[in-house]
Design a protein around this motif. Structure first.
Motif, PDB file in Angstrom:
ATOM      1  N   VAL A 245      -8.803  -1.088  -1.284  1.00  0.00           N
ATOM      2  CA  VAL A 245      -8.084  -2.262  -0.777  1.00  0.00           C
ATOM      3  C   VAL A 245      -8.924  -3.522  -0.962  1.00  0.00           C
ATOM      4  O   VAL A 245      -8.405  -4.598  -1.287  1.00  0.00           O
TER       5      VAL A 245
ATOM      6  N   ASN B  71      -6.889   5.542  -7.410  1.00  0.00           N
ATOM      7  CA  ASN B  71      -6.030   4.364  -7.230  1.00  0.00           C
ATOM      8  C   ASN B  71      -5.843   3.666  -8.559  1.00  0.00           C
ATOM      9  O   ASN B  71      -6.707   3.735  -9.454  1.00  0.00           O
TER      10      ASN B  71
ATOM     11  N   VAL C 129       0.857  -1.191   0.000  1.00  0.00           N
ATOM     12  CA  VAL C 129       0.000   0.000   0.000  1.00  0.00           C
ATOM     13  C   VAL C 129       0.888   1.234   0.000  1.00  0.00           C
ATOM     14  O   VAL C 129       1.719   1.412   0.903  1.00  0.00           O
TER      15      VAL C 129
ATOM     16  N   VAL D 126      -3.368  -6.329  -3.572  1.00  0.00           N
ATOM     17  CA  VAL D 126      -2.440  -5.562  -2.739  1.00  0.00           C
ATOM     18  C   VAL D 126      -1.256  -6.458  -2.402  1.00  0.00           C
ATOM     19  O   VAL D 126      -1.340  -7.349  -1.558  1.00  0.00           O
TER      20      VAL D 126
END
Length: 366
Positions: free
Chosen positions: A275, A302, A247, A280
């Motif tokens: 997420v 993102n 992250v 991830v």
């Protein structure tokens, strides 16, 4: 504030019948209350002339006053501008009343029912009272109808806002006691205690900060961007403790936007969704960007790396955020998606320096 165009279209459709029947009903009502003696004594010719003048002038000024009221509603919409509209109508009333009186007198002269070419003071005062009554009816019909629709819309919006607030509180409450979030956090803490007691101590502090903010957020409709960003620092710390280099968060917020406001937990919900729906991994990091735009919006973006391309999100988180923004600002959030990025643009509300909140104070003390 007026966005319910369907109600106004329906009003104008129903109004087509009213525009024809209204002048007739008002003519009958006015003559019964104000000119009953005339109808008991007048000749047939005078009655005919009175009916022609009354209906023609009544229809003409019904249309004129209707047009004026609707134009004012277009130019000065909403309940909060009602005093302005009424003040303008009050100022226009003497001119409209006088125009109605002299137009009726001119029609009587044209039909030959008035021999003199001037209107006496007594007739003018009497006619003024009648025409003032007529104009109050014109204004009451259209302005009253408009206010009723406005009140209905405001009531429905408040009901929707209340529903959205309770739904938001319920969702926030669920996130507070989310067993997966707590389980993952405790697992990360357990590993840190053995590996690095100092990092474990920091993790506990950040975890307590996150839960304290979740509890406080339920009592506020809006929080400053600076407060939300401070909370996000703690939340990101938990994520990075769990996912490591999987992250990455970049923040680029203009200092003059920090006192602008947004609904609490908005950023947390967006990061949580990112997420939840994306891969991830340290070798394939999820990069999250939070920055302000030149237009005064907050952009949360993102990179797209879906966990499962066949699984489509139900969009509950975005729907809740959008519902709160819709009730507070009358604007929707903007969601953009391409092959590379998933982007959400959030409107920032006006400065509320008095609402910095207890959370920001406690953060500064840590």
């Amino acid at each position: 504030m007026v966005n319910n165009r369907e109600d106004f279209t329906l009003m104008h459709m129903n109004d087509s019948r009213l525009r024809w029947l209204g002048p007739v009903g008002l003519f009958l009502l006015g003559n019964v209350f104000f000119r009953l003696g005339f109808w008991l004594e007048a000749t047939g010719r005078d009655m005919l002339h009175s009916v022609i003048v009354g209906l023609v002038a009544g229809a003409l000024f019904w249309q004129l006053n209707r047009w004026i009221v609707l134009r004012l509603q277009d130019q000065l919409p909403g309940l909060e501008r009602t005093p302005n509209r009424l003040m303008i109508l009050l100022l226009l009333t003497p001119m409209l009343v006088s125009a109605a009186i002299f137009s009726r007198f001119a029609m009587h002269v044209f039909l030959g029912s008035r021999e003199q070419l001037w209107l006496g003071l007594v007739d003018y005062v009497t006619s003024s009272g009648i025409q003032l009554f007529y104009h109050m009816v014109y204004f009451a019909v259209y302005e009253g109808w408009y206010l009723l629709l406005q009140w209905k819309q405001t009531y429905l919006e408040k009901e929707e806002l209340l529903k959205a607030q309770w739904q938001s509180r319920f969702n926030a409450l669920k996130s507070q006691v989310n067993p997966h979030f707590l389980f993952n956090s405790l697992n990360a803490l357990s590993a840190l205690i053995q590996e690095s007691p100092n990092r474990a101590s920091v993790f506990v502090d950040e975890l307590s900060t996150v839960y304290r903010y979740l509890l406080q957020a339920n009592d506020q409709e809006l929080v400053p961007l600076s407060t939300e960003l401070t909370f996000i620092d703690s939340y990101v710390h938990l994520l990075q403790t769990r996912y490591g280099k999987g992250v990455i968060v970049h923040k680029s917020v203009s200092p003059d936007q920090l006192n602008r406001c947004l609904p609490p937990l908005t950023l947390q919900m967006l990061l949580e969704n990112a997420v939840k729906h994306n891969i991830v991994m340290a070798s394939q990091p999820l990069c999250l960007e939070i920055r302000t735009t030149e237009e005064g919006q907050l952009m949360v973006r993102n990179n797209l790396q879906r966990k499962n391309a066949s699984k489509v999100s139900n969009g509950v988180g975005l729907s809740n955020i959008n519902a709160k923004y819709r009730m507070l600002t009358q604007h929707n959030i903007l969601v953009q998606e391409d092959d590379t990025y998933f982007t959400v643009l959030l409107p920032l509300l006006g400065d509320l320096p008095a609402r910095t909140g207890q959370f920001a104070v406690k953060q500064s003390e840590r």
